[in-house]
Design a protein around this motif. Sequence first.
Motif, PDB file in Angstrom:
ATOM      1  N   ALA A  25       3.779 -31.810  34.135  1.00  0.00           N
ATOM      2  CA  ALA A  25       4.609 -32.954  33.811  1.00  0.00           C
ATOM      3  C   ALA A  25       4.001 -33.664  32.610  1.00  0.00           C
ATOM      4  CB  ALA A  25       4.676 -33.897  35.006  1.00  0.00           C
ATOM      5  N   GLY A  26       4.807 -33.943  31.618  1.00  0.00           N
ATOM      6  CA  GLY A  26       4.310 -34.629  30.430  1.00  0.00           C
ATOM      7  C   GLY A  26       3.772 -33.704  29.368  1.00  0.00           C
ATOM      8  N   ALA A  27       3.634 -32.419  29.676  1.00  0.00           N
ATOM      9  CA  ALA A  27       3.119 -31.474  28.683  1.00  0.00           C
ATOM     10  C   ALA A  27       4.234 -30.838  27.875  1.00  0.00           C
ATOM     11  CB  ALA A  27       2.292 -30.381  29.369  1.00  0.00           C
ATOM     12  N   GLY A  28       5.470 -31.155  28.223  1.00  0.00           N
ATOM     13  CA  GLY A  28       6.591 -30.576  27.505  1.00  0.00           C
ATOM     14  C   GLY A  28       7.117 -29.342  28.207  1.00  0.00           C
ATOM     15  N   ARG A  29       8.318 -28.959  27.879  1.00  0.00           N
ATOM     16  CA  ARG A  29       8.912 -27.764  28.476  1.00  0.00           C
ATOM     17  C   ARG A  29       8.415 -26.527  27.743  1.00  0.00           C
ATOM     18  NH1 ARG A  29      15.017 -28.016  30.444  1.00  0.00           N
ATOM     19  NH2 ARG A  29      14.894 -29.783  31.870  1.00  0.00           N
ATOM     20  N   PRO A  30       8.178 -25.446  28.489  1.00  0.00           N
ATOM     21  CA  PRO A  30       7.766 -24.214  27.807  1.00  0.00           C
ATOM     22  C   PRO A  30       8.921 -23.645  27.000  1.00  0.00           C
ATOM     23  CG  PRO A  30       8.166 -23.797  30.135  1.00  0.00           C
ATOM     24  CD  PRO A  30       8.239 -25.292  29.946  1.00  0.00           C
ATOM     25  N   ALA A  31       8.585 -22.926  25.940  1.00  0.00           N
ATOM     26  CA  ALA A  31       9.615 -22.297  25.121  1.00  0.00           C
ATOM     27  C   ALA A  31      10.317 -21.208  25.940  1.00  0.00           C
ATOM     28  CB  ALA A  31       8.988 -21.696  23.866  1.00  0.00           C
ATOM     29  N   ARG A  32      11.611 -21.308  26.088  1.00  0.00           N
ATOM     30  CA  ARG A  32      12.343 -20.368  26.935  1.00  0.00           C
ATOM     31  C   ARG A  32      12.273 -18.952  26.389  1.00  0.00           C
ATOM     32  NH1 ARG A  32      18.089 -22.917  28.550  1.00  0.00           N
ATOM     33  NH2 ARG A  32      18.006 -21.091  29.919  1.00  0.00           N
ATOM     34  N   LEU A  44       0.952 -15.458  20.471  1.00  0.00           N
ATOM     35  CA  LEU A  44      -0.264 -16.255  20.594  1.00  0.00           C
ATOM     36  C   LEU A  44      -1.462 -15.533  19.993  1.00  0.00           C
ATOM     37  CD1 LEU A  44      -1.505 -18.855  21.659  1.00  0.00           C
ATOM     38  CD2 LEU A  44      -1.770 -17.755  23.896  1.00  0.00           C
ATOM     39  N   PHE A  45      -1.573 -14.235  20.256  1.00  0.00           N
ATOM     40  CA  PHE A  45      -2.723 -13.476  19.765  1.00  0.00           C
ATOM     41  C   PHE A  45      -2.719 -13.382  18.242  1.00  0.00           C
ATOM     42  CE2 PHE A  45      -4.778  -9.141  19.154  1.00  0.00           C
ATOM     43  CZ  PHE A  45      -6.075  -9.625  19.285  1.00  0.00           C
ATOM     44  N   ILE A  46      -1.588 -13.050  17.658  1.00  0.00           N
ATOM     45  CA  ILE A  46      -1.515 -12.909  16.200  1.00  0.00           C
ATOM     46  C   ILE A  46      -1.744 -14.242  15.499  1.00  0.00           C
ATOM     47  CG2 ILE A  46       0.040 -12.383  14.278  1.00  0.00           C
ATOM     48  CD1 ILE A  46       1.237 -10.176  16.044  1.00  0.00           C
ATOM     49  N   LEU A  47      -1.176 -15.305  16.052  1.00  0.00           N
ATOM     50  CA  LEU A  47      -1.378 -16.625  15.447  1.00  0.00           C
ATOM     51  C   LEU A  47      -2.844 -17.050  15.519  1.00  0.00           C
ATOM     52  CD1 LEU A  47       1.791 -18.595  16.611  1.00  0.00           C
ATOM     53  CD2 LEU A  47       1.232 -17.789  14.305  1.00  0.00           C
ATOM     54  N   MET A  48      -3.523 -16.740  16.625  1.00  0.00           N
ATOM     55  CA  MET A  48      -4.939 -17.105  16.727  1.00  0.00           C
ATOM     56  C   MET A  48      -5.806 -16.214  15.844  1.00  0.00           C
ATOM     57  SD  MET A  48      -4.770 -19.792  18.361  1.00  0.00           S
ATOM     58  CE  MET A  48      -6.524 -20.087  18.078  1.00  0.00           C
ATOM     59  N   LEU A  49      -5.403 -14.960  15.649  1.00  0.00           N
ATOM     60  CA  LEU A  49      -6.116 -14.115  14.680  1.00  0.00           C
ATOM     61  C   LEU A  49      -5.952 -14.674  13.267  1.00  0.00           C
ATOM     62  CD1 LEU A  49      -5.438 -10.418  15.755  1.00  0.00           C
ATOM     63  CD2 LEU A  49      -7.556 -11.721  15.994  1.00  0.00           C
ATOM     64  N   VAL A  83      -5.200 -26.129  17.442  1.00  0.00           N
ATOM     65  CA  VAL A  83      -4.080 -25.201  17.284  1.00  0.00           C
ATOM     66  C   VAL A  83      -3.805 -24.466  18.596  1.00  0.00           C
ATOM     67  CG1 VAL A  83      -3.307 -23.090  16.135  1.00  0.00           C
ATOM     68  CG2 VAL A  83      -4.400 -24.900  14.801  1.00  0.00           C
ATOM     69  N   TYR A  84      -4.863 -24.001  19.248  1.00  0.00           N
ATOM     70  CA  TYR A  84      -4.697 -23.283  20.516  1.00  0.00           C
ATOM     71  C   TYR A  84      -4.045 -24.177  21.566  1.00  0.00           C
ATOM     72  CZ  TYR A  84      -5.878 -20.777  24.818  1.00  0.00           C
ATOM     73  OH  TYR A  84      -5.815 -20.144  26.039  1.00  0.00           O
ATOM     74  N   VAL A  85      -4.556 -25.396  21.692  1.00  0.00           N
ATOM     75  CA  VAL A  85      -3.983 -26.335  22.667  1.00  0.00           C
ATOM     76  C   VAL A  85      -2.506 -26.578  22.370  1.00  0.00           C
ATOM     77  CG1 VAL A  85      -4.031 -28.729  23.478  1.00  0.00           C
ATOM     78  CG2 VAL A  85      -6.173 -27.466  23.194  1.00  0.00           C
ATOM     79  N   GLY A  86      -2.175 -26.777  21.095  1.00  0.00           N
ATOM     80  CA  GLY A  86      -0.785 -27.009  20.721  1.00  0.00           C
ATOM     81  C   GLY A  86       0.103 -25.823  21.037  1.00  0.00           C
ATOM     82  N   LEU A  87      -0.379 -24.615  20.773  1.00  0.00           N
ATOM     83  CA  LEU A  87       0.409 -23.419  21.038  1.00  0.00           C
ATOM     84  C   LEU A  87       0.630 -23.214  22.539  1.00  0.00           C
ATOM     85  CD1 LEU A  87      -1.093 -20.902  18.453  1.00  0.00           C
ATOM     86  CD2 LEU A  87       1.234 -21.813  18.469  1.00  0.00           C
ATOM     87  N   VAL A  88      -0.417 -23.442  23.340  1.00  0.00           N
ATOM     88  CA  VAL A  88      -0.279 -23.280  24.790  1.00  0.00           C
ATOM     89  C   VAL A  88       0.704 -24.301  25.355  1.00  0.00           C
ATOM     90  CG1 VAL A  88      -1.503 -23.514  26.989  1.00  0.00           C
ATOM     91  CG2 VAL A  88      -2.521 -22.191  25.122  1.00  0.00           C
ATOM     92  N   ARG A  89       0.618 -25.528  24.880  1.00  0.00           N
ATOM     93  CA  ARG A  89       1.563 -26.552  25.354  1.00  0.00           C
ATOM     94  C   ARG A  89       2.995 -26.186  24.977  1.00  0.00           C
ATOM     95  NH1 ARG A  89      -0.773 -31.875  26.472  1.00  0.00           N
ATOM     96  NH2 ARG A  89       1.199 -32.805  25.782  1.00  0.00           N
ATOM     97  N   TYR A  90       3.180 -25.647  23.771  1.00  0.00           N
ATOM     98  CA  TYR A  90       4.524 -25.299  23.321  1.00  0.00           C
ATOM     99  C   TYR A  90       5.049 -24.047  24.028  1.00  0.00           C
ATOM    100  CZ  TYR A  90       8.241 -23.433  20.366  1.00  0.00           C
ATOM    101  OH  TYR A  90       9.423 -22.912  19.919  1.00  0.00           O
TER     102      TYR A  90
END
Length: 311
Positions: A25-32, A44-49, A83-90
């Motif tokens: 709750a409060g972290a936002g909805r996951p990308a469908r 996620l892997f390519i963006l973190m690379l 960046v990682y935290v933002g990507l996981v939340r999104y």
Amino acid sequence: MVFNDPRSAAQPATSDAPLIAAPDAGAGRPARWAASAWVRLPVLFILMLAVDAITAGINDTADGTALTALITGVATAGLALAVYVGLVRYLEGRRPRELALSRARSELSRGALFGLGLFSVTIGLVAMVGGYHVRGWGSIDGALTTLGLMICASVTEELAFRGALFRVLEEKAGTYGAVVVSGLVFGGLHLVNKDATVWGALSIAVESGLMFGALYAATRSLWPAIGLHFAWNAAEQGIYGTAVSGAGSGTGGLLRAYVSGPDILSGGSFGPEASIFAILVCAVPTVVFLRAAKRRDRIHRRGELAGARQA
């Protein structure tokens, strides 16, 4: 070394539940569009690379002095974490509990002490067979510059390979499958280094890739792996003055040293990580971590985590 078990008395035995539960709750909805692990994994892997490559380039341009290297290393590591935290939340709609700040200080410290000890034992064994030689004192500035570079490298690589590749792949391939695949990919990507060898890359896959994956499985936290990774690399070059993963001579360390003799014993130009001693030394904690993961009920079968996420 025993790392903290984050389970509290109020939590059920399946301590991984916070990692696979419904979105926070409060972290936002996951990308469908990223609901499937097979979609989230490459994204996620390519963006973190990409983050790893970009921050490495920034650090390479800032290693002129020890001060700029340290400042830039810390700053780029912080950027990668954000960046990682933002990507996981999104993508997943949750706060990444694998990076819980309450565990950072203690687990980074323990991981670092363990990594320093592991590499010291490894280089000691290489020296015992006549493969490691100290010419004299190196440079404090060079050692501090190395620390700056390794701070960022350890963070970005663990976010990419354990935070992204291992963690998401585990949903489909299970814990053992994720350990093996992430370890092989981790070792394989070291083939792009200047003095890379196939044996060196395979050694990295076995000793480091499997060990870091097993450590994450046992703790469900990225901090111990980041600390261990940092200290191993920092000791390898920043203290003992040897090459790191075939990346060349680097910025130096406290000691001016070189290795000689059969590559199977000394590691050759790739560095001590390609020594059979490194493989043997790291095999012990790998087994210990996997046993700890099993004892803590953190070894998962194929599809088990995916099913829990959907439940």
